[in-house]
Write an enzyme that holds these catalytic residues in place. Structure first.
Site, mmCIF file in Angstrom:
data_model
loop_
_atom_site.group_PDB
_atom_site.id
_atom_site.type_symbol
_atom_site.label_atom_id
_atom_site.label_comp_id
_atom_site.label_asym_id
_atom_site.label_seq_id
_atom_site.Cartn_x
_atom_site.Cartn_y
_atom_site.Cartn_z
ATOM 1 N N VAL A 44 0.728 -1.225 -0.112
ATOM 2 C CA VAL A 44 0.003 0.082 0.082
ATOM 3 C C VAL A 44 0.943 1.325 -0.125
ATOM 4 O O VAL A 44 0.668 2.140 -0.540
ATOM 5 C CB VAL A 44 -1.011 0.147 1.196
ATOM 6 C CG1 VAL A 44 -1.655 1.339 1.214
ATOM 7 C CG2 VAL A 44 -1.852 -1.260 1.092
ATOM 8 N N CYS A 45 2.030 1.229 0.779
ATOM 9 C CA CYS A 45 2.935 2.516 0.843
ATOM 10 C C CYS A 45 3.170 2.801 -0.507
ATOM 11 O O CYS A 45 3.680 3.740 -0.948
ATOM 12 C CB CYS A 45 3.809 2.161 1.943
ATOM 13 S SG CYS A 45 3.185 1.963 3.648
ATOM 14 N N THR A 46 3.733 1.574 -1.194
ATOM 15 C CA THR A 46 4.468 1.899 -2.509
ATOM 16 C C THR A 46 3.424 2.590 -3.553
ATOM 17 O O THR A 46 3.840 3.667 -4.306
ATOM 18 C CB THR A 46 4.657 0.591 -3.103
ATOM 19 O OG1 THR A 46 5.753 -0.218 -2.304
ATOM 20 C CG2 THR A 46 5.385 0.712 -4.505
ATOM 21 N N MET A 49 3.293 6.357 -2.157
ATOM 22 C CA MET A 49 4.368 7.216 -2.725
ATOM 23 C C MET A 49 4.527 7.361 -4.265
ATOM 24 O O MET A 49 4.788 8.373 -4.533
ATOM 25 C CB MET A 49 5.499 6.476 -2.129
ATOM 26 C CG MET A 49 5.911 6.401 -0.950
ATOM 27 S SD MET A 49 6.430 8.357 -0.222
ATOM 28 C CE MET A 49 6.593 7.871 1.474
#
Length: 209
Positions: A44-46, A49
């Site tokens: 999810v973070c990828t 960002m």
């Protein structure tokens, strides 16, 4: 520390992927989209960002600087950026804070122990050029942020500051705005010569450019 809307955003000096920054100095004169993510090399973070990087022109035209944060190291961030760029078809150019000692995370209340004792939740702080906190949102680790809403609320805040109005539910740029109840009809005639529609004495809608 509990931050509230209207508080001055706490200052800090820390390492990032673009070298050491002193936050207030780095942010001076700009709005800031300051956001935390749980960890590098996570799915999810990828996507988040990558989406922030893809929206760089949108942030720039609003005079907004994105600033990411997690409790990973600078080295981990730099390696992961390559994955972000590759998988999200973008070029990430904003700094990411390396808060391995949880200093800033604690300062901004980004650690929620029922989620994790060491990783940050998905916090959002919109900070204005006077370094005041204008909006706070917190997402759980499993749910990515809505970037349309982030841009929408920045537009709304900048509109309400500029024109001394309020924005109704689901407002988007170009929609009617609300004349604040604190503005009398006489004052409104000067501020809004284009006129307005009165739905109730406290609910007056007008259009602005």
């Amino acid at each position: 520390m509990t931050l509230r809307i209207g508080d001055t955003a706490p200052n800090f000096t820390i390492d990032t992927t673009q070298g050491s920054i002193e936050f207030h100095d780095w942010a001076k004169g700009s709005w800031v989209f300051f956001f935390s993510h749980p960890a590098d090399y996570t799915p999810v973070c990828t996507t988040e960002m990558g989406r922030t990087a893809q929206l760089a022109p949108e942030f720039e035209k609003r005079n907004v600087k994105p600033l990411g944060l997690s409790t990973d190291t600078v080295e981990a961030h730099k390696g992961w950026i390559n994955d972000v760029n590759d998988t999200q078809n973008t070029l990430l150019e904003f700094p990411i804070v390396a808060d391995k000692d949880l200093e800033v995370a604690q300062l901004y209340d980004m650690i929620h122990p029922n989620e994790s004792a060491t990783a940050t939740v998905r916090s959002v702080f919109i900070i204005d050029p006077n370094q005041k906190v204008r909006l706070i949102m917190t997402y759980p680790m499993t749910v990515g942020r809505n970037f349309n809403e982030i841009l929408r609320v920045i537009d709304a805040l900048q509109t309400t500051d500029r024109d001394e109005v309020a924005c109704p539910a689901d407002w988007l740029p170009g929609d009617s705005v609300i004349i604040r109840p604190t503005v009398s009809d006489e004052e409104a005639k000067e501020k809004f010569p284009q006129g307005w529609k009165t739905l109730r004495p406290y609910l007056r809608l007008t259009d602005i450019k």
